[in-house]
Design a protein around this motif. Structure first.
Motif, mmCIF file in Angstrom:
data_model
loop_
_atom_site.group_PDB
_atom_site.id
_atom_site.type_symbol
_atom_site.label_atom_id
_atom_site.label_comp_id
_atom_site.label_asym_id
_atom_site.label_seq_id
_atom_site.Cartn_x
_atom_site.Cartn_y
_atom_site.Cartn_z
ATOM 1 N N THR A 233 0.999 -1.275 -0.055
ATOM 2 C CA THR A 233 -0.026 -0.096 0.062
ATOM 3 C C THR A 233 0.906 1.256 -0.023
ATOM 4 O O THR A 233 1.789 1.251 0.828
ATOM 5 N N ILE A 234 0.461 2.225 -0.966
ATOM 6 C CA ILE A 234 1.084 3.609 -0.798
ATOM 7 C C ILE A 234 0.062 4.558 -0.442
ATOM 8 O O ILE A 234 -1.018 4.231 -1.091
ATOM 9 N N VAL A 235 0.000 5.470 0.454
ATOM 10 C CA VAL A 235 -0.959 6.428 0.683
ATOM 11 C C VAL A 235 -0.595 7.899 0.351
ATOM 12 O O VAL A 235 0.487 7.997 0.667
ATOM 13 N N MET A 236 -1.448 8.651 -0.250
ATOM 14 C CA MET A 236 -1.068 10.012 -0.373
ATOM 15 C C MET A 236 -2.229 10.622 0.446
ATOM 16 O O MET A 236 -3.594 10.310 0.141
ATOM 17 N N THR A 237 -1.697 11.466 1.325
ATOM 18 C CA THR A 237 -2.628 12.422 2.328
ATOM 19 C C THR A 237 -2.441 13.737 1.862
ATOM 20 O O THR A 237 -1.214 14.258 1.957
ATOM 21 N N ILE A 238 -3.543 14.605 1.703
ATOM 22 C CA ILE A 238 -3.515 15.931 1.713
ATOM 23 C C ILE A 238 -3.396 16.600 3.121
ATOM 24 O O ILE A 238 -4.216 16.698 3.956
ATOM 25 N N ILE A 239 -2.353 17.214 3.313
ATOM 26 C CA ILE A 239 -1.962 17.693 4.617
ATOM 27 C C ILE A 239 -2.101 19.145 4.807
ATOM 28 O O ILE A 239 -2.115 19.753 5.912
ATOM 29 N N ALA A 240 -2.242 19.896 3.561
ATOM 30 C CA ALA A 240 -2.705 21.378 3.698
ATOM 31 C C ALA A 240 -3.186 21.843 2.330
ATOM 32 O O ALA A 240 -3.091 21.311 1.397
ATOM 33 N N GLY A 241 -4.166 22.757 2.495
ATOM 34 C CA GLY A 241 -4.878 23.111 1.199
ATOM 35 C C GLY A 241 -6.438 22.442 1.194
ATOM 36 O O GLY A 241 -6.859 21.699 1.922
ATOM 37 N N PRO A 242 -6.967 22.934 0.021
ATOM 38 C CA PRO A 242 -8.423 22.400 -0.126
ATOM 39 C C PRO A 242 -8.370 20.867 -0.089
ATOM 40 O O PRO A 242 -7.528 20.000 -0.553
ATOM 41 N N GLY A 243 -9.459 20.196 0.705
ATOM 42 C CA GLY A 243 -9.646 18.910 0.787
ATOM 43 C C GLY A 243 -8.603 18.348 1.827
ATOM 44 O O GLY A 243 -8.400 16.916 1.986
ATOM 45 N N GLN A 244 -8.128 19.131 2.620
ATOM 46 C CA GLN A 244 -7.072 18.614 3.805
ATOM 47 C C GLN A 244 -7.679 17.204 4.513
ATOM 48 O O GLN A 244 -9.016 17.355 4.931
ATOM 49 N N GLY A 245 -6.897 16.227 4.932
ATOM 50 C CA GLY A 245 -7.385 15.106 5.498
ATOM 51 C C GLY A 245 -7.876 14.209 4.343
ATOM 52 O O GLY A 245 -7.822 12.893 4.681
ATOM 53 N N SER A 246 -8.057 14.435 2.969
ATOM 54 C CA SER A 246 -8.407 13.596 2.090
ATOM 55 C C SER A 246 -7.194 12.528 1.727
ATOM 56 O O SER A 246 -6.052 12.822 2.080
ATOM 57 N N VAL A 247 -7.507 11.160 1.445
ATOM 58 C CA VAL A 247 -6.562 10.541 1.315
ATOM 59 C C VAL A 247 -6.642 9.463 -0.178
ATOM 60 O O VAL A 247 -7.929 9.440 -0.397
ATOM 61 N N VAL A 248 -5.597 9.187 -0.798
ATOM 62 C CA VAL A 248 -5.725 8.330 -1.816
ATOM 63 C C VAL A 248 -4.948 6.933 -1.358
ATOM 64 O O VAL A 248 -3.819 6.997 -1.281
ATOM 65 N N GLU A 249 -5.485 6.118 -1.487
ATOM 66 C CA GLU A 249 -4.847 4.604 -1.029
ATOM 67 C C GLU A 249 -4.628 3.861 -2.059
ATOM 68 O O GLU A 249 -5.623 3.345 -2.767
ATOM 69 N N THR A 250 -3.512 3.422 -2.443
ATOM 70 C CA THR A 250 -3.049 2.681 -3.729
ATOM 71 C C THR A 250 -2.855 1.444 -3.171
ATOM 72 O O THR A 250 -1.607 1.261 -2.602
ATOM 73 N N HIS A 251 -3.315 0.258 -3.254
ATOM 74 C CA HIS A 251 -3.250 -1.111 -2.933
ATOM 75 C C HIS A 251 -2.790 -2.051 -4.341
ATOM 76 O O HIS A 251 -3.470 -1.828 -5.283
ATOM 77 N N VAL A 252 -1.809 -2.788 -3.973
ATOM 78 C CA VAL A 252 -1.572 -3.578 -5.038
ATOM 79 C C VAL A 252 -1.740 -5.105 -4.685
ATOM 80 O O VAL A 252 -1.426 -5.380 -3.449
ATOM 81 N N ALA A 253 -1.982 -5.949 -5.546
ATOM 82 C CA ALA A 253 -2.033 -7.354 -5.124
ATOM 83 C C ALA A 253 -1.598 -8.157 -6.277
ATOM 84 O O ALA A 253 -2.232 -7.911 -7.317
ATOM 85 N N PRO A 254 -0.849 -9.079 -6.050
ATOM 86 C CA PRO A 254 -0.212 -9.888 -7.561
ATOM 87 C C PRO A 254 -1.054 -10.820 -7.560
ATOM 88 O O PRO A 254 -2.141 -11.532 -6.858
ATOM 89 N N ILE A 255 -1.605 -11.034 -8.858
ATOM 90 C CA ILE A 255 -2.364 -12.007 -9.621
ATOM 91 C C ILE A 255 -1.478 -13.220 -9.945
ATOM 92 O O ILE A 255 -1.844 -14.245 -9.442
ATOM 93 N N ALA A 256 -0.516 -12.941 -10.659
ATOM 94 C CA ALA A 256 0.460 -14.105 -10.962
ATOM 95 C C ALA A 256 1.827 -13.503 -11.165
ATOM 96 O O ALA A 256 1.763 -12.011 -11.493
ATOM 97 N N PRO A 257 2.869 -14.017 -11.410
ATOM 98 C CA PRO A 257 4.102 -13.391 -11.869
ATOM 99 C C PRO A 257 4.082 -12.376 -13.136
ATOM 100 O O PRO A 257 3.486 -13.105 -14.032
ATOM 101 N N GLY A 258 4.231 -11.227 -13.012
ATOM 102 C CA GLY A 258 4.151 -10.403 -14.301
ATOM 103 C C GLY A 258 2.513 -9.761 -14.422
ATOM 104 O O GLY A 258 2.318 -9.190 -15.293
ATOM 105 N N ARG A 259 1.751 -9.828 -13.576
ATOM 106 C CA ARG A 259 0.476 -9.443 -13.516
ATOM 107 C C ARG A 259 0.132 -9.038 -12.115
ATOM 108 O O ARG A 259 0.281 -9.582 -10.959
#
Length: 314
Positions: A233-259
């Motif tokens: 997981t990589i998380v982007m959190t807006i810490i200042a500015g419009p939408g402060q506190g909003s997050v974008v969570e990018t989760h990755v799950a391997p399907i198979a090697p190379g996918r």
């Protein structure tokens, strides 16, 4: 209101930050060795054995098939519960995801064998978790102590969420590398970002100030922090500015090697959102969040897939 570099930045100006101002083109500013180190640090963290599947609202009574870490799974909902198990009938091997459910029971499409939340022969349910935004499954991983629930970042109290699921021809580390490279933002996504400055960089996090385009040259500035709470997981959190506190969570799950499956949840927050107001806005904001995320992932998927090609050639 200020105009710089053909941008019209609206809204309240962010406070001065003594971060290093951008002094050259992105290819001079980017730090490949730091990206590699941040990815390695993320992959060294525990995930508790959990894998994100898709948005909670997309898991219904109708069975769905997923391939996770080389294991075929069937997933469906029984009321508020999510049930998952091997997508292989223990009778003669039919794909259970091609069957149906009746009153919370999974029915094999070939011979009608009925399965549920109890083990039957070689068929055994796996742990699931529904956090209200995403549905997760827990699988056994060598050397990975299981946890009772996924390791999630802090989320805003009230938000509107949008979730996209994308598959790419790459490994999870290639997606993490993309997310830990903020320097590509204005070059790869000029339609979305107009200006970027790195404010702070540590061993496993980076903070940037970015001008996000609203329409053409009109933009708002936000400060965003990128870090990793667990290995997938990589998380982007807006810490200042419009939408402060909003997050974008990018989760990755391997399907198979190379996918790899990429499940990204955007949780848009505002101090003006109450629970009821957020629910009313979701029908309008959710499609916008998901459309924006899918547009960005056209380019970011190509980035990750190119990294995978380079790894394969080395």
């Amino acid at each position: 209101m200020a105009t710089m570099a053909r941008l019209i930045v609206i809204g309240r100006a962010l406070p001065f930050h003594p971060g290093r101002p951008r002094s050259g083109p992105a290819w001079l500013e980017a730090r490949p060795e730091w990206i590699a180190g941040a990815v390695a640090a993320a992959q060294a963290r525990s995930s508790g054995g959990w894998f994100a599947l898709d948005a909670s609202r997309r898991i219904t009574e109708r069975p769905r098939g997923f391939m996770v870490a080389g294991q075929p799974l069937v997933v469906y909902r029984d009321g508020s519960r999510v049930i998952a198990g091997p997508d292989v009938c223990p009778h003669m091997g039919a794909r259970l995801s091609e069957g149906r459910t009746e009153h919370g029971i999974l029915v094999c499409p070939w011979h009608g064998l009925r399965l549920g939340d109890q083990r039957r022969g070689s068929w055994q349910p796996v742990p699931t978790h529904d956090d209200g935004v995403l549905v997760w499954v827990r699988l056994r991983e060598p050397g990975e102590p299981p946890t009772g629930r996924p390791i999630l970042p802090a989320r805003p109290h009230h938000f509107v969420d949008g979730v996209v699921r994308v598959e790419a021809r790459c490994d999870p580390r290639d997606v993490l590398a993309n997310r830990f490279d903020p320097w590509h933002g204005t070059e790869l996504h000029p339609y979305a970002f107009g200006r970027l400055q790195v404010l702070d960089i540590g061993n496993d996090h980076v903070v940037v100030r970015v001008a996000k385009r609203i329409a053409g040259p009109v933009a708002v500035e936000v400060d965003a922090r990128f870090d990793s709470p667990e290995r997938r997981t990589i998380v982007m959190t807006i810490i200042a500015g419009p939408g402060q506190g909003s997050v974008v969570e990018t989760h990755v799950a391997p399907i198979a090697p190379g996918r790899t499956a990429i499940v990204e949840a955007s949780l848009a927050s505002s101090l003006r959102f109450g629970r009821v107001f957020a629910r009313l806005l979701s029908r309008v904001i959710r499609p916008l969040l998901e459309r924006s995320a899918r547009r960005l992932w056209i380019d970011d998927r190509a980035y990750a897939e190119r990294l995978y090609q380079l790894h394969a050639q080395s």
